[in-house]
Write an enzyme that holds these catalytic residues in place. Structure first.
Site, PDB file in Angstrom:
ATOM      1  N   LYS A 171       0.826  -1.210   0.000  1.00 25.26           N
ATOM      2  CA  LYS A 171       0.000   0.000   0.000  1.00 25.26           C
ATOM      3  C   LYS A 171       0.864   1.266   0.000  1.00 25.26           C
ATOM      4  O   LYS A 171       1.576   1.533   0.954  1.00 25.26           O
ATOM      5  CB  LYS A 171      -0.913   0.049   1.221  1.00 25.26           C
ATOM      6  CG  LYS A 171      -1.954   1.179   1.095  1.00 25.26           C
ATOM      7  CD  LYS A 171      -2.653   1.501   2.384  1.00 25.26           C
ATOM      8  CE  LYS A 171      -1.861   2.454   3.243  1.00 25.26           C
ATOM      9  NZ  LYS A 171      -1.682   3.800   2.633  1.00 25.26           N
ATOM     10  N   CYS A 184      13.560  10.512   6.918  1.00 26.89           N
ATOM     11  CA  CYS A 184      13.607   9.954   8.270  1.00 26.89           C
ATOM     12  C   CYS A 184      15.025  10.043   8.839  1.00 26.89           C
ATOM     13  O   CYS A 184      15.202  10.197  10.034  1.00 26.89           O
ATOM     14  CB  CYS A 184      13.098   8.526   8.279  1.00 26.89           C
ATOM     15  SG  CYS A 184      13.809   7.540   6.970  1.00 26.89           S
ATOM     16  N   GLU A 210      10.629  14.871  15.996  1.00 27.67           N
ATOM     17  CA  GLU A 210      10.849  14.888  14.545  1.00 27.67           C
ATOM     18  C   GLU A 210       9.909  15.913  13.897  1.00 27.67           C
ATOM     19  O   GLU A 210       8.705  15.873  14.094  1.00 27.67           O
ATOM     20  CB  GLU A 210      10.561  13.495  13.970  1.00 27.67           C
ATOM     21  CG  GLU A 210      10.842  13.416  12.483  1.00 27.67           C
ATOM     22  CD  GLU A 210      10.634  12.009  11.919  1.00 27.67           C
ATOM     23  OE1 GLU A 210       9.588  11.408  12.168  1.00 27.67           O
ATOM     24  OE2 GLU A 210      11.540  11.542  11.200  1.00 27.67           O
ATOM     25  N   GLU A 240      10.433   0.742  10.144  1.00 29.08           N
ATOM     26  CA  GLU A 240      11.425   1.791   9.904  1.00 29.08           C
ATOM     27  C   GLU A 240      10.705   3.105  10.187  1.00 29.08           C
ATOM     28  O   GLU A 240       9.842   3.512   9.421  1.00 29.08           O
ATOM     29  CB  GLU A 240      11.934   1.693   8.461  1.00 29.08           C
ATOM     30  CG  GLU A 240      13.283   2.348   8.279  1.00 29.08           C
ATOM     31  CD  GLU A 240      13.157   3.791   7.878  1.00 29.08           C
ATOM     32  OE1 GLU A 240      13.151   4.663   8.789  1.00 29.08           O
ATOM     33  OE2 GLU A 240      13.060   4.044   6.681  1.00 29.08           O
TER      34      GLU A 240
HETATM   35  P1  NAI Z   1       1.941   7.807   8.667  1.00 33.79           P
HETATM   36  O1  NAI Z   1       2.792   6.929   9.496  1.00 33.79           O
HETATM   37  O2  NAI Z   1       0.509   8.009   9.063  1.00 33.79           O
HETATM   38  O3  NAI Z   1       1.923   7.249   7.148  1.00 33.79           O
HETATM   39  C1  NAI Z   1       2.786   6.273   6.622  1.00 33.79           C
HETATM   40  C2  NAI Z   1       1.964   5.165   5.983  1.00 33.79           C
HETATM   41  O4  NAI Z   1       1.214   4.465   6.967  1.00 33.79           O
HETATM   42  C3  NAI Z   1       0.955   5.636   4.946  1.00 33.79           C
HETATM   43  O5  NAI Z   1       0.889   4.716   3.884  1.00 33.79           O
HETATM   44  C4  NAI Z   1      -0.352   5.613   5.740  1.00 33.79           C
HETATM   45  O6  NAI Z   1      -1.503   5.471   4.922  1.00 33.79           O
HETATM   46  C5  NAI Z   1      -0.153   4.387   6.590  1.00 33.79           C
HETATM   47  N1  NAI Z   1      -0.966   4.324   7.810  1.00 33.79           N
HETATM   48  C6  NAI Z   1      -1.473   5.364   8.550  1.00 33.79           C
HETATM   49  N2  NAI Z   1      -2.157   4.886   9.609  1.00 33.79           N
HETATM   50  C7  NAI Z   1      -2.082   3.531   9.550  1.00 33.79           C
HETATM   51  C8  NAI Z   1      -2.577   2.459  10.372  1.00 33.79           C
HETATM   52  N3  NAI Z   1      -3.305   2.704  11.475  1.00 33.79           N
HETATM   53  N4  NAI Z   1      -2.303   1.187  10.034  1.00 33.79           N
HETATM   54  C9  NAI Z   1      -1.569   0.917   8.937  1.00 33.79           C
HETATM   55  N5  NAI Z   1      -1.090   1.870   8.111  1.00 33.79           N
HETATM   56  C10 NAI Z   1      -1.326   3.165   8.424  1.00 33.79           C
HETATM   57  O7  NAI Z   1       2.672   9.183   8.536  1.00 33.79           O
HETATM   58  P2  NAI Z   1       2.009  10.646   8.309  1.00 33.79           P
HETATM   59  O8  NAI Z   1       0.836  10.847   9.212  1.00 33.79           O
HETATM   60  O9  NAI Z   1       1.778  10.831   6.872  1.00 33.79           O
HETATM   61  O10 NAI Z   1       3.200  11.592   8.782  1.00 33.79           O
HETATM   62  C11 NAI Z   1       3.295  11.977  10.136  1.00 33.79           C
HETATM   63  C12 NAI Z   1       4.720  12.030  10.597  1.00 33.79           C
HETATM   64  O11 NAI Z   1       5.308  10.753  10.483  1.00 33.79           O
HETATM   65  C13 NAI Z   1       5.634  12.918   9.793  1.00 33.79           C
HETATM   66  O12 NAI Z   1       5.555  14.236  10.211  1.00 33.79           O
HETATM   67  C14 NAI Z   1       6.972  12.299  10.080  1.00 33.79           C
HETATM   68  O13 NAI Z   1       7.456  12.784  11.297  1.00 33.79           O
HETATM   69  C15 NAI Z   1       6.682  10.837  10.211  1.00 33.79           C
HETATM   70  N6  NAI Z   1       6.979  10.068   8.983  1.00 33.79           N
HETATM   71  C16 NAI Z   1       8.134   9.357   8.916  1.00 33.79           C
HETATM   72  C17 NAI Z   1       8.465   8.683   7.770  1.00 33.79           C
HETATM   73  C18 NAI Z   1       9.717   7.904   7.672  1.00 33.79           C
HETATM   74  O14 NAI Z   1      10.251   7.755   6.578  1.00 33.79           O
HETATM   75  N7  NAI Z   1      10.224   7.347   8.744  1.00 33.79           N
HETATM   76  C19 NAI Z   1       7.632   8.735   6.573  1.00 33.79           C
HETATM   77  C20 NAI Z   1       6.392   9.454   6.748  1.00 33.79           C
HETATM   78  C21 NAI Z   1       6.117  10.106   7.919  1.00 33.79           C
END
Ligand code: NAI
Ligand code: MG
Length: 487
Positions: A192, A300, A397, A266
């Protein structure tokens, strides 16, 4: 004095626009789910928009996968598993090589779509994201028939159906990081992409389709967190691979506790970038820029905490400010652009909120003069100076172009400060002294440590974190282990 010179340079020299052409790009008005080798309408008929964050205009409608769609995808993956796992490594490798070559052939199209959908500068999607994604498939294609050498004297088996959930900061690259090792080791997949950047994963579905990969081996379902949660909670998924926020990572770990599912996470980071007085200062300044402003800071492993040795702090910070005056913030498709659009309104709000928090905490701020475009999501590159360890902008972050700067005097002091974070993903060390580099790489609690460079990625090199940055390694030989079990 320097600053004035750069301001003069900026006002007297303007770059001529150099936009990358979009003529050769094919984007459909509506995208379906890719399940069991066919583009399939979502059962509940729901769609959402994907937006271009540089102007907030809609690009396409994207299918929203419900529980029933996820169930279909998982069932298709499960059905395909037996045949795919039984195929010889050499045959599996051929498909993966083919996917890699097809990405290379359509690299320009992928790069433009990545920049349109997610806001990153075309220079980065063209020179970094897309070549690295192809590279990752090439690299793991090479392992497919050599698993006996990867795990000598052990009999390896694939895990089964892998549920893979990826973020919006490196959409195609993260899809490659997840898919390539899973396929090489004989697993089947339900992947996804993130809701704000689904397009390159859907383009990848087209390529996978063209490659003739047996149906059901890769299924791509689109949707937001609710769709992701359906994958996590599906009883027939055997492994979860997640990259994203620490909050969702914790949710996933809770959700699968007590099940048979394997997991790798990650998550976030707050990387320390450490400049010693004996570093090559100009190169270090360029490294600071790359560490925090690459991909708008949506990284990240970004170097979002800078530690400069006190004796060179003034000169480093002055040079950094001067360099920031020359950064071009704007149209992601313009080849001159250094910093593109912030990926979403939600992320922009998060960043702006942190900037407010910093100001309310009384921290000194610096932003260069830059004309931000009127439409779209934009944030000027930002420094927070003279911060202390307890400030929230130092601990949390931000995931944007915002750098928190501290000084230090001794090695022990900087090690203690650098490790004083809930995260442990990345760090950078700038010094001409090799022994200092070895000393710090032993003492810093981070999965990846760069020396005299930053944000360098390679398919052959493992990547992953400690502490709240998650666990498991992707890339390199290590990246195979999470997709195999042993007899
Ligand atoms: P997020 O963690 O919500 O999104 C990442 C992925 O997880 C997306 O595909 C989303 O649809 C999915 N997701 C969201 N809720 C889920 C759930 N309950 N179960 C399974 N999958 C789920 O990240 P978001 O809200 O877009 O960004 C928030 C913060 O997260 C950012 O400000 C940043 O600090 C951090 N982040 C870190 C990343 C990294 O590369 N380590 C990448 C994206 C965000
Ligand atoms: Mg988008």
């Amino acid at each position: 004095m320097n600053t004035n010179k750069n301001k003069m340079f900026k006002s007297s020299w303007t770059y001529h626009e150099a936009p990358e052409s979009t003529d050769h790009i094919q984007i459909k008005e509506q995208y379906e789910l890719y399940i069991n080798g066919a583009f399939t309408k979502p059962v509940e008929g729901k769609y959402f928009d994907t937006i271009n964050p540089s102007n907030n205009q809609k690009i396409a409608s994207i299918a929203e996968a419900s529980k029933k769609d996820v169930d279909k995808a998982v069932k298709a993956a499960k059905k395909a598993f037996k045949g795919w796992a039984a195929l010889s490594g050499k045959e599996r490798g051929k498909y993966i090589f083919r996917i890699a070559r097809l990405i290379q052939e359509r690299a320009r199209e992928f790069a433009v779509i990545e920049s349109l959908d997610g806001g990153k500068p075309i220079r980065e999607s063209r020179d970094i994201d897309i070549p690295l994604a192809a590279n990752h498939f090439f690299y793991y294609a090479g392992w497919a028939d050599k698993l006996a050498y990867a795990f000598p004297n052990r009999k390896v088996k694939p895990v089964g159906v892998a549920g893979q959930i990826i973020p919006w900061n490196f959409p195609l690259l993260m899809a490659a990081w997840k898919l390539a090792p899973a396929l090489a080791t004989g697993n089947t997949v339900v992947l996804k992409p993130a809701e704000t950047t689904p397009l390159t994963a859907l383009k990848l579905a087209e390529i996978i389709h063209d490659s003739g990969l047996p149906k059901g081996v890769v299924n791509i379902v689109t949707g937001a967190g609710a769709t992701g949660a359906e994958i996590v909670n599906h009883p027939e998924v055997d492994k979860i691979a997640f990259t994203g926020s620490t909050g969702v990572g914790k949710y996933i770990q809770n959700a699968i506790a007590g099940t048979h599912k394997k997991v790798t996470l990650e998550l976030g980071g707050k990387g320390a970038n450490i400049i010693f007085e004996d570093a090559a200062i100009d190169q270090a300044v360029e490294g600071i820029i790359n560490a925090i402003f690459f991909n708008q800071g949506h990284v990240c492993c970004a170097g979002s905490r800078l530690f400069v040795q006190e004796s060179v702090a003034n000169v480093v910070i002055q040079k950094l400010k001067d360099r920031m005056e020359t950064l071009i913030v704007g149209d992601p498709l313009d080849k001159n652009t250094d910093i593109g659009a912030i990926n979403s309104k939600k992320q922009l709000q998060t960043i702006e909120n942190y900037i407010k928090i910093g100001l309310n905490e009384g921290v000194e701020i610096y932003q260069p003069d830059c004309n931000l475009p009127k439409k779209g999501n934009w944030c000027a590159p930002t420094l927070f100076l003279n911060v202390s360890q307890s400030h929230r902008i130092v601990q949390e972050e931000i995931f944007g172009p915002v750098l928190a700067i501290q000084t230090f005097r001794t090695i022990d002091e900087v090690i203690e400060k650098a490790n004083n974070t809930p995260y442990g993903l990345s760090a950078g060390v700038w010094t001409q002294t090799g022994s200092k580099i070895f000393h710090l790489t032993q003492k810093l609690n981070a999965g990846v440590i760069w020396a005299n460079t930053f944000n360098k990625f390679d398919a052959t090199s493992p990547f992953g974190g400690y502490k709240e940055s998650g666990f498991g390694r992707e890339g390199g030989l290590h990246g195979l282990s999470s997709y195999v079990t042993f007899d």
